[in-house]
Design an enzyme around this catalytic site. Structure first.
Site, PDB file in Angstrom:
ATOM      1  N   ASP A  81      45.149 -20.074  34.117  1.00 47.97           N
ATOM      2  CA  ASP A  81      44.782 -21.465  33.884  1.00 47.97           C
ATOM      3  C   ASP A  81      46.058 -22.292  33.962  1.00 47.97           C
ATOM      4  O   ASP A  81      46.961 -22.146  33.135  1.00 47.97           O
ATOM      5  CB  ASP A  81      44.116 -21.611  32.509  1.00 47.97           C
ATOM      6  CG  ASP A  81      43.635 -23.039  32.256  1.00 47.97           C
ATOM      7  OD1 ASP A  81      44.141 -23.978  32.916  1.00 47.97           O
ATOM      8  OD2 ASP A  81      42.775 -23.224  31.383  1.00 47.97           O
ATOM      9  N   ARG A 112      51.530 -33.466  19.292  1.00 48.08           N
ATOM     10  CA  ARG A 112      51.937 -33.051  20.630  1.00 48.08           C
ATOM     11  C   ARG A 112      52.390 -34.263  21.425  1.00 48.08           C
ATOM     12  O   ARG A 112      51.664 -35.245  21.542  1.00 48.08           O
ATOM     13  CB  ARG A 112      50.756 -32.365  21.317  1.00 48.08           C
ATOM     14  CG  ARG A 112      51.103 -31.631  22.584  1.00 48.08           C
ATOM     15  CD  ARG A 112      49.878 -30.934  23.155  1.00 48.08           C
ATOM     16  NE  ARG A 112      48.911 -31.883  23.667  1.00 48.08           N
ATOM     17  CZ  ARG A 112      47.804 -31.570  24.338  1.00 48.08           C
ATOM     18  NH1 ARG A 112      47.509 -30.286  24.539  1.00 48.08           N
ATOM     19  NH2 ARG A 112      46.971 -32.477  24.770  1.00 48.08           N
ATOM     20  N   TYR A 165      43.712 -34.209  35.699  1.00 47.44           N
ATOM     21  CA  TYR A 165      43.809 -35.520  35.038  1.00 47.44           C
ATOM     22  C   TYR A 165      45.024 -35.618  34.119  1.00 47.44           C
ATOM     23  O   TYR A 165      45.186 -36.616  33.438  1.00 47.44           O
ATOM     24  CB  TYR A 165      42.517 -35.874  34.287  1.00 47.44           C
ATOM     25  CG  TYR A 165      41.923 -34.769  33.433  1.00 47.44           C
ATOM     26  CD1 TYR A 165      42.472 -34.456  32.193  1.00 47.44           C
ATOM     27  CD2 TYR A 165      40.814 -34.060  33.860  1.00 47.44           C
ATOM     28  CE1 TYR A 165      41.922 -33.466  31.405  1.00 47.44           C
ATOM     29  CE2 TYR A 165      40.256 -33.057  33.082  1.00 47.44           C
ATOM     30  CZ  TYR A 165      40.813 -32.765  31.854  1.00 47.44           C
ATOM     31  OH  TYR A 165      40.264 -31.773  31.088  1.00 47.44           O
ATOM     32  N   LYS A 166      45.853 -34.586  34.097  1.00 47.32           N
ATOM     33  CA  LYS A 166      47.061 -34.613  33.278  1.00 47.32           C
ATOM     34  C   LYS A 166      48.234 -35.068  34.155  1.00 47.32           C
ATOM     35  O   LYS A 166      48.309 -36.221  34.543  1.00 47.32           O
ATOM     36  CB  LYS A 166      47.309 -33.241  32.660  1.00 47.32           C
ATOM     37  CG  LYS A 166      46.155 -32.746  31.782  1.00 47.32           C
ATOM     38  CD  LYS A 166      46.440 -31.360  31.240  1.00 47.32           C
ATOM     39  CE  LYS A 166      45.219 -30.757  30.559  1.00 47.32           C
ATOM     40  NZ  LYS A 166      44.813 -31.454  29.333  1.00 47.32           N
ATOM     41  N   PHE A 187      43.276 -22.114  25.509  1.00 43.82           N
ATOM     42  CA  PHE A 187      42.442 -23.306  25.382  1.00 43.82           C
ATOM     43  C   PHE A 187      40.998 -22.866  25.102  1.00 43.82           C
ATOM     44  O   PHE A 187      40.506 -21.918  25.721  1.00 43.82           O
ATOM     45  CB  PHE A 187      42.521 -24.146  26.660  1.00 43.82           C
ATOM     46  CG  PHE A 187      41.915 -25.499  26.484  1.00 43.82           C
ATOM     47  CD1 PHE A 187      42.609 -26.495  25.806  1.00 43.82           C
ATOM     48  CD2 PHE A 187      40.642 -25.772  26.942  1.00 43.82           C
ATOM     49  CE1 PHE A 187      42.040 -27.749  25.619  1.00 43.82           C
ATOM     50  CE2 PHE A 187      40.070 -27.021  26.753  1.00 43.82           C
ATOM     51  CZ  PHE A 187      40.764 -28.011  26.087  1.00 43.82           C
TER      52      PHE A 187
END
Lengths: 417, 417
Positions: free
Chosen positions: A203, A377, A228-229, A126
């Protein structure tokens, strides 16, 4: 044998997690939400708890509420660690954003290996991870060794091992890759780093709540991730960080703040950090976000990580089967690992016109994610996505692309996320 | 001439800001809240807006809401800067916590003065400021020169000037001291630092929303502050930071994150920071907190900083007059500057049994703040505190202490804040 809509409905009927969908509020009727790995849905309990915290604890309790808010970063961290990270209490803190946590943890690792000059990471990590590592390396005159990554399977373990030597201070990788959903061998690569005396920083942003993670068992040194996922903690909710107990008191982070200070409210001069993970705190905790994390963790813990993982695999398997049957003939590729043991909980499809396709789907009430240059995605969150929604979404996708509808979106303005 | 309760009521009747009290929710009836500088009250508009953001934007809009959330850090920063900081747009960002912002800004300043070895600050600065500076100095082998501070008036300007020389990279001070409320000469000390070629970083946590601040006019380089005090943005709401336009592109912060990256959603490899204050962003903005800041700034802007400052002076003047009349004979001292031009918006009283007094007041429905070893800090927020409440609070205080009631609290357990 074709996969009929009735088959998807049968999967839903047999799904032990099906009831959890009603634990979330519903957006507009008919919307199919396949972007749970960019922003998870709003749990009803979180909604009610937030209103209570706003009205009663902030509006009513005012500063007195800090008597119990003060423990939130550690309490919620322990809940998260126990339920989802395989971490015994006392090693997880909910604080700051992932980027700041990456910085604190990586800096602590580099300080703990002062004679080593190399950070190892991989291409396709990321972006913020790569930026943070580059920034630390630039400030300290270190080298970032970037291992090549297969666009589907991520960095090959053999390549990572080949990059590890006695000059490596830190190995930093994602457990689940944000593009393809490739699942790294966390225990194996952790052991490989330790063999050369390096520390590891994982991560977990795309892994936490979706796949089992055994940080203690693998002897992981450091980890962080966002909430928040799959944790459904809300937009910009604080991230978490993990510091293995073996490093407490040894690894020191660079941002010396009053929320890392022992007996902070004595307001003493002279930084004297807490002897445990609290030393990685900085400033005043974001109370509303923390409450979102607590409720999100509670829901996932109730569902159980094994069932979540099983449903995540089943959802992405269904997606792959339907892609093969319907979409490959239309120019799509599966850009996620086909072996479920090497895949997280999202599915990336490749198509040369991925952005027009993504924009078209939004207008067709299917929310996915564009990941450039050519990725679509789909993040079907196991806790809240029905099998039949995935079936319907891909059915809609094939019909529209078959009709050439996506060409009408060739010039569509990019969404920001 | 004694100050009667009717005099306080008359001040309320003539108060142009009196109507703003109804813009806040009320805690339990009878509570007198004098801790607005630890956690401000809940504005009704914020309450409603938060519920709307939770229900409609998160629950309904889901990831699509990032289309407008993405601008919040800059939009709210501009509103805050224009209304309260004397800062033209483009120089203020709402992001992270104060501690992390202090770190980023101080590090950027030190990098911009690489040949200088000294940071100047003062004793009695807020602990996290001192810790952050100590941490940076330790990491870089620099010296922190701590100017002595008078417990009431803070560091003497002459002492600060005497500490400034050509080896000083950074002067870091609070505009309003958190203990006594001493108001520093921001323009004068900024100019003094610039005379020796140093940069300045002001902590505005206890100043913003309470006193006029002219960052652009004074040529301030860097500033930060929290938003949960006079801005009423809520517990743990994100802080703000200011980077003078003259430093854009020159001063670079150490935490390289994707929210500082130009065109961040292209997810490009290689950190290429925004050319302006956005380069000081790190990770995903805390949306609920940002909304709280926006509503809080809106209220303060509507009230107007001149009227807020005038009422802040009038409130603390009333407090000093009543202290002299009633409390000095009972063993209290005024520990804030008596000259209103040198005082922010809170009033600190000194008493050898300050903690038992503070605990006693809480049971008497008066919420103040203990600041050790001997301080009772009263923060009557100009936007929401009535003159008669301050009169009643100090009247209650004198009666209780006169009756020796505070001795019963000698062993009271410490509150955490």
């Amino acid at each position: 044998m074709p996969i009929e809509r009735a088959d998807a409905l049968a999967l839903d009927a047999a799904d032990p997690l099906a009831g959890f969908r009603d634990r979330f509020t519903e957006p507009e009727p008919g919307l199919i939400y396949l972007d749970g790995n960019s922003l998870g849905r709003l749990p009803r309990a979180t909604r009610d708890r937030l209103v209570e915290v706003i009205d009663r604890e902030w509006g009513g309790g005012l500063v007195r509420s800090w008597e119990h808010w003060i423990d939130l970063p550690v309490r919620v961290g322990d809940q998260l660690g126990t339920a989802l990270l395989g971490a015994e209490p006392g090693q997880v803190l909910v604080a700051d954003v992932t980027t700041v946590n990456l910085y604190k943890l990586a800096a602590a690792a580099l300080d703990a290996r002062p004679d080593r000059r190399v950070i190892v990471t991989a291409a396709d990590e990321f972006p913020t991870d790569l930026y943070v590592l580059d920034g630390l390396a630039a400030a300290r005159g270190l080298q970032v060794r970037v291992v090549a990554a297969d666009p589907v399977h991520g960095p090959a373990p053999a390549d990572v091992r080949a990059a590890l030597d006695s000059d490596v201070a830190l190995l930093c990788l994602s457990h689940v890759g944000y593009r393809s959903g490739a699942l790294a061998d966390l225990p194996g690569l952790t052991a490989a780093a330790h063999e050369v005396g390096a520390l590891v920083l994982w991560d977990l942003s795309h892994a936490v709540g979706a796949v089992p993670i055994g940080l203690d068992a693998a002897g992981v040194d450091l980890a962080t991730g966002c909430t928040y996922k799959y944790l459904n903690a809300g937009p910009g909710a604080p991230a978490f960080l993990y510091v293995n107990r073996a490093l407490h008191g040894l690894a020191r982070q660079p941002i010396w703040g009053w929320f890392g200070q022992r007996n902070q409210f004595t307001m003493a001069a002279g930084y004297d950090p807490e002897p445990d993970v609290r030393a990685f705190g900085t400033g005043t905790p974001a109370v509303l976000g923390l409450v979102g994390v607590e409720e999100g963790v509670r829901l996932l813990a109730e569902a159980g990580l094994d069932r979540l993982r099983a449903k995540g695999i089943a959802l992405t398997e269904l997606g792959i089967a339907l892609t093969d049957a319907w979409l490959v003939p239309l120019g799509f590729d599966v850009a996620s690992p086909r072996d479920s043991a090497r895949r997280g909980s999202h599915l990336t499809l490749r198509h040369p016109e991925a952005w027009p396709v993504c924009a078209m789907l939004i207008d067709a009430a299917v929310i996915g994610d564009f990941r450039g240059p050519d990725g679509l995605r789909l993040g079907p969150a196991p806790l809240s996505t029905r099998f039949v929604e995935l079936w319907d979404a891909l059915d809609r996708l094939r019909s529209l692309v078959d009709a050439g509808e996506h060409h009408r979106y060739a010039g569509a303005a990019r969404r920001v996320t």
